[in-house]
Enzyme design. Sequence first.
Site, mmCIF file in Angstrom:
data_model
loop_
_atom_site.group_PDB
_atom_site.id
_atom_site.type_symbol
_atom_site.label_atom_id
_atom_site.label_comp_id
_atom_site.label_asym_id
_atom_site.label_seq_id
_atom_site.Cartn_x
_atom_site.Cartn_y
_atom_site.Cartn_z
ATOM 1 C CG HIS A 180 -0.329 0.080 2.527
ATOM 2 N ND1 HIS A 180 0.520 -0.889 3.026
ATOM 3 C CD2 HIS A 180 -0.409 1.035 3.497
ATOM 4 C CE1 HIS A 180 0.923 -0.539 4.232
ATOM 5 N NE2 HIS A 180 0.385 0.629 4.544
ATOM 6 C CG HIS A 227 0.002 4.524 4.767
ATOM 7 N ND1 HIS A 227 -0.836 3.745 5.543
ATOM 8 C CD2 HIS A 227 -0.690 5.662 4.490
ATOM 9 C CE1 HIS A 227 -1.980 4.399 5.717
ATOM 10 N NE2 HIS A 227 -1.926 5.552 5.091
ATOM 11 C CG ASP A 264 4.885 2.951 7.294
ATOM 12 O OD1 ASP A 264 4.003 3.365 6.508
ATOM 13 O OD2 ASP A 264 4.632 2.163 8.224
ATOM 14 C CG HIS A 297 -4.349 0.169 6.231
ATOM 15 N ND1 HIS A 297 -4.335 0.164 7.608
ATOM 16 C CD2 HIS A 297 -3.282 0.932 5.860
ATOM 17 C CE1 HIS A 297 -3.310 0.891 8.027
ATOM 18 N NE2 HIS A 297 -2.650 1.369 6.996
ATOM 19 C CG ASP A 326 0.162 -1.276 7.387
ATOM 20 O OD1 ASP A 326 1.029 -2.166 7.416
ATOM 21 O OD2 ASP A 326 0.390 -0.093 7.676
#
Lengths: 328, 328
Positions: B62, B64, B66, B140, B211
């Site tokens: 995904h 994000h 991080d 998520h 996530d």
Amino acid sequence: MELLFLGTSSGTPTKTRNVSALAIRSEGARHWYLVDCGEGTQHRILHTRLSLTGLRAVFITHMHGDHCYGLPGLLASAGMLNRTEPLLIMGPGALQRFIAGVMETTQLRLPYALEFVEVEDLAPLSRLPDLAVQPVALSHRLPSYAYSFTEKSVENRLDVARLEREGVARGPHWGLLQQGGEVTLADGRVLRGADYLLPARRPRKLVVGGDNDTPALLRDAVRDADVLVHEATYTEDMLARVGPGPQHSSAARVARFAAEAGIAGLVLTHFSPRYQGQERGERNGGLSVADIADEARRFYPGRLFLANDLDRFILDREGHLATDPPGP
Amino acid sequence: MELLFLGTSSGTPTKTRNVSALAIRSEGARHWYLVDCGEGTQHRILHTRLSLTGLRAVFITHMHGDHCYGLPGLLASAGMLNRTEPLLIMGPGALQRFIAGVMETTQLRLPYALEFVEVEDLAPLSRLPDLAVQPVALSHRLPSYAYSFTEKSVENRLDVARLEREGVARGPHWGLLQQGGEVTLADGRVLRGADYLLPARRPRKLVVGGDNDTPALLRDAVRDADVLVHEATYTEDMLARVGPGPQHSSAARVARFAAEAGIAGLVLTHFSPRYQGQERGERNGGLSVADIADEARRFYPGRLFLANDLDRFILDREGHLATDPPGP
């Protein structure tokens, strides 16, 4: 002024050197400044006392990834720490598009504002409380800039010898005079601070270059500077082998320029990963950062340092640069 | 199959854990795969035997930061190593825009092609030589996916007992039969490989989640899987305190799901930086990754591991997961 090197490798990280980043701080200040932000800069910061909430401004010298790919993650982590203070970011105009694109595609939202200042028009930046900043255009494969940082104010120095000569007793009056105030003594004498101040010392000035193949472009900027931080990606031999395409400086070129310009302190950084060893001939076919140091020393008689990651330097009020803790 | 964790922290790096990245490799293969690429992944790779020229494909769960902010730097470094082989990148459609924007604003040019495959249509990816890949949609804050990796071919197993019973001497014939060929013995007998092969073992299957706050979304994917790698960002207590907003899983939720689904091996990762200690109550108000382990063990009776950075696991042909070197 304090300099803390967070990354000293060119292009790619090595096991011991990260890509470019340098922290600058006025002594004792909570706020600090970052020049360049290669990938992994926030990781290096974890090993220092610097905090992402105390970062006041970021200066990016140019848009190559080894100087800016750490910025999105650093901004995100500052957000997760609930930073609310706006962050000033000075750099090429493309930097704002870079950050905006990353924020949009990765749905990054920050709880603080970013204030972008484009470096291209070379305007001085005077809004910082402690340092005046002036960008300088350099010569590289894409637009690259140096930033000079000059102390905005220097402390008043009281003429202690004159005060003692005139029999003014040490006490609160001295403090008022040092601040330039007027005091009336018990014996009725009226003293004006201006009469008891020594000539001000010269404000400290530090010039931090981005990637650059023509150190002489910094001639005006370094005229009254105490220290120049400049890339020395390789030795002259290696530069000849690599060719001029990458548009980097050799140790010899920077050192000769610094010697001619009469700069008191020179810190070299941004070493090619070819130079893996700390000692001469240690590894990698004998290429070592010590070779770069040797070449620079042949041309530059001043205070020379080759930065390592997490090296800390102090530029004291006399404009004297030293490692902290002081080296051998 | 080999799993090498390159980052196991959620959101931000800590001194001991980097943000998400996991390397997967078929045993003995030169090529390898990367699932997620948080900032600093290339730095972790420097401490392994993996090479950026051997990387065949990257899977991003995904968008994000991080999980993807390390990708531009990794691509750039692979370019500086003169990689020429095309690189497959599978992930959300926004990933291609992310990379294109970074490449444009930082003038990054690569000496190899990038082939983007969008994960959104959940199509199986069958073009890898050794592994079949199937994405699965998760739940998520933004679209997130798991990837399952299944061995494409399993070795033929020869029915040695039958060969010995029938007096077929060990030798080159055995190899031909194992490959499914036909052989004529000295005594005139003609043997067909298909008659001398044992039933094939089940191909190994590994599911790596992004996530996700709803492990049950993986129920179908894990039915024939040996190992699930899943986030367990915090304990159930902490999840209750943080609230459902971040849409992460607790150790208890993942462990209960893995137990119900009968998965033999479970590796938890992506721990909140709140959990700093390795031992219970070591630091940070007593929060430790050991607390996450304890909670998971209460619900999951299988082979449980909590990943640390640079932990290496082997999934053997019997589908048995173990640390390498084997733990205590």
